[in-house]
Design a protein around this motif. Sequence first.
Motif, short mmCIF file in Angstrom:
data_model
loop_
_atom_site.label_atom_id
_atom_site.label_comp_id
_atom_site.label_asym_id
_atom_site.label_seq_id
_atom_site.Cartn_x
_atom_site.Cartn_y
_atom_site.Cartn_z
N VAL A 262 0.84 -1.21 0.00
CA VAL A 262 0.00 0.00 0.00
C VAL A 262 0.87 1.25 0.00
O VAL A 262 0.54 2.25 -0.66
CB VAL A 262 -0.96 0.00 1.21
CG1 VAL A 262 -1.80 1.27 1.22
CG2 VAL A 262 -1.88 -1.23 1.16
N PHE A 263 2.00 1.22 0.72
CA PHE A 263 2.93 2.35 0.73
C PHE A 263 3.42 2.67 -0.68
O PHE A 263 3.42 3.83 -1.11
CB PHE A 263 4.11 2.04 1.65
CG PHE A 263 5.26 3.01 1.54
CD1 PHE A 263 5.18 4.27 2.11
CD2 PHE A 263 6.43 2.67 0.86
CE1 PHE A 263 6.23 5.18 2.01
CE2 PHE A 263 7.48 3.55 0.75
CZ PHE A 263 7.38 4.81 1.33
N ILE A 264 3.85 1.65 -1.40
CA ILE A 264 4.34 1.85 -2.77
C ILE A 264 3.22 2.38 -3.67
O ILE A 264 3.44 3.26 -4.51
CB ILE A 264 4.93 0.53 -3.32
CG1 ILE A 264 6.21 0.18 -2.56
CG2 ILE A 264 5.22 0.63 -4.82
CD1 ILE A 264 6.74 -1.21 -2.83
N ALA A 265 2.02 1.86 -3.49
CA ALA A 265 0.87 2.35 -4.27
C ALA A 265 0.61 3.82 -3.96
O ALA A 265 0.33 4.62 -4.87
CB ALA A 265 -0.37 1.52 -3.94
N GLN A 266 0.74 4.21 -2.69
CA GLN A 266 0.55 5.61 -2.31
C GLN A 266 1.61 6.51 -2.91
O GLN A 266 1.32 7.64 -3.34
CB GLN A 266 0.56 5.73 -0.77
CG GLN A 266 -0.67 5.13 -0.10
CD GLN A 266 -0.54 5.07 1.41
OE1 GLN A 266 0.53 5.35 1.97
NE2 GLN A 266 -1.62 4.70 2.09
N VAL A 267 2.86 6.01 -2.97
CA VAL A 267 3.95 6.79 -3.58
C VAL A 267 3.64 7.07 -5.05
O VAL A 267 3.87 8.17 -5.55
CB VAL A 267 5.30 6.03 -3.45
CG1 VAL A 267 6.38 6.70 -4.31
CG2 VAL A 267 5.74 5.97 -2.00
N TYR A 268 3.08 6.07 -5.75
CA TYR A 268 2.73 6.24 -7.16
C TYR A 268 1.39 6.95 -7.35
O TYR A 268 0.97 7.19 -8.49
CB TYR A 268 2.66 4.86 -7.84
CG TYR A 268 4.01 4.30 -8.22
CD1 TYR A 268 4.83 4.95 -9.14
CD2 TYR A 268 4.46 3.09 -7.68
CE1 TYR A 268 6.06 4.43 -9.49
CE2 TYR A 268 5.69 2.56 -8.03
CZ TYR A 268 6.48 3.24 -8.94
OH TYR A 268 7.70 2.72 -9.29
N GLY A 269 0.70 7.28 -6.27
CA GLY A 269 -0.59 7.95 -6.38
C GLY A 269 -1.71 7.02 -6.81
O GLY A 269 -2.70 7.47 -7.39
N ILE A 270 -1.58 5.72 -6.53
CA ILE A 270 -2.61 4.74 -6.91
C ILE A 270 -3.53 4.47 -5.72
O ILE A 270 -3.06 4.08 -4.64
CB ILE A 270 -1.95 3.41 -7.36
CG1 ILE A 270 -1.03 3.64 -8.55
CG2 ILE A 270 -3.01 2.36 -7.69
CD1 ILE A 270 -0.18 2.43 -8.92
N ASP A 271 -4.81 4.70 -5.89
CA ASP A 271 -5.79 4.40 -4.85
C ASP A 271 -6.26 2.95 -5.01
O ASP A 271 -6.88 2.61 -6.02
CB ASP A 271 -6.99 5.35 -4.93
CG ASP A 271 -6.61 6.78 -4.54
OD1 ASP A 271 -5.77 6.92 -3.64
OD2 ASP A 271 -7.15 7.73 -5.15
N LEU A 272 -5.97 2.14 -4.02
CA LEU A 272 -6.35 0.73 -4.09
C LEU A 272 -7.80 0.53 -3.66
O LEU A 272 -8.24 1.10 -2.65
CB LEU A 272 -5.43 -0.12 -3.20
CG LEU A 272 -3.95 -0.12 -3.56
CD1 LEU A 272 -3.16 -0.95 -2.55
CD2 LEU A 272 -3.74 -0.67 -4.96
N THR A 273 -8.54 -0.26 -4.41
CA THR A 273 -9.94 -0.54 -4.08
C THR A 273 -9.99 -1.59 -2.95
O THR A 273 -8.99 -2.21 -2.59
CB THR A 273 -10.68 -1.11 -5.31
OG1 THR A 273 -10.08 -2.37 -5.66
CG2 THR A 273 -10.59 -0.14 -6.49
N ILE A 274 -11.20 -1.78 -2.42
CA ILE A 274 -11.40 -2.80 -1.38
C ILE A 274 -11.04 -4.18 -1.93
O ILE A 274 -10.41 -5.00 -1.24
CB ILE A 274 -12.87 -2.80 -0.90
CG1 ILE A 274 -13.21 -1.48 -0.20
CG2 ILE A 274 -13.12 -3.98 0.04
CD1 ILE A 274 -12.43 -1.25 1.08
#
Length: 411
Positions: free
Chosen positions: A322-334
């Motif tokens: 999730v941290f890496i996704a946040q760095v790339y600006g990607i919002d992860l779905t449920i």
Amino acid sequence: MVLGVIAGLIGIVLGLQDFFSDWVQPFGKIFMNLLKLIAIPLIFVSLVKGVSGLKDISGLSKMGIRTLVLYIFSTILAVSFGLILVNMIKPGGSFPESLQKELIEEQAQVINQKQEIAEQQQKSGPLDFIANMVPDNFFNAASNNKNMLQVIFFAILFAVSIVMLPEEKTKTVRNFFDELNDIILFSIDLIMRFAPIGVFALMASVLTNLAGDDLGKTLPVFKALGLYSVTVIIGLLLMIFMVYPIFLKIFTNHNYIKFFKAILPAQLMAFSTSSSSATLPVTMECAEKNLGIDEKVSGFVLPVGATINMDGTSLYQAVAAVFIAQVYGIDLTIVQQLTIVFTATMASIGSAGVPGAGIVMLVIVLESIGVPTSGIAFIFAVDRFLDMLRTVVNITGDSTINAIVAENIDN
């Protein structure tokens, strides 16, 4: 351990990185190799001795089912804790964008190697994991610590055969494994006499290696990764000081303070080596000598746990993904976050209990949710330290489940 940290800091200040690399680090490597050397013989002999000591096969099936259910449940709980914390704290928003491209380029070679390993695991079919547990050659399996599940399979098969045969036909074999177990345990005692030197060398070399990079470049990265590290550490501390004590309170009569004192030597060894497998001899010794757990139980539960139970590593997977996704600006779905729970749990079952295995698992988790695996470069700077901490959680979880299974074996 403390002297190793002090020596490492002195080495950094005086610029003695090359000296520590040439003259200190080899002693840490020797100690790690000694622990790995005894791991396979210990697992095989302790499993055969433990399982063959059961009166019938029903005892093994009951113990095996309880062990697997508890290990999987604790792993799912750990991943869930990680997801809750990383979504609350959102550490990825503080990472400097200017360093993203530079870090990805620097770590490209290492990332590609880990990605190739992960791709090989992903190409396998849904039942390949089970098929790969069955070795075609025992000696090939025993020659590689990454094939522990294959060694465990053969050991259980061998021990079950002993149980099913008439006792008069297996008396000599049972006595042989009893005596061989004593020899291996004494060998572990001899290896552990080298532990102070080995741990000193490991700690000192880890510190000097971390400082080997350009400090002007790594300092901003460390500051940015501070929040990420704190998120992982909070999750790991919650597992050790909240989840496991609750497990012990509900399912056993153990006082958790006395319990943690009893397994402290194993926790310190796990922190030093970053390896559940290398720590296994000490974990088993703590369980049997300090906690008084029957070796028939610990001889089965702990070797299996060192291979398939990775609570600390799985929690780290969730936070890192999730941290890496946040760095790339990607919002992860449920759905994507539930995929992390499933993938991290399944990946932990097939992961080897050796340093660095968590990165391979992380590649699998990232690809399952569509996040660029190149983002692993963002967390390399602190991965070694966090690897040490999550290994402590891994073996604490193994010891907790071992105590629960031992206490409820007759129920």
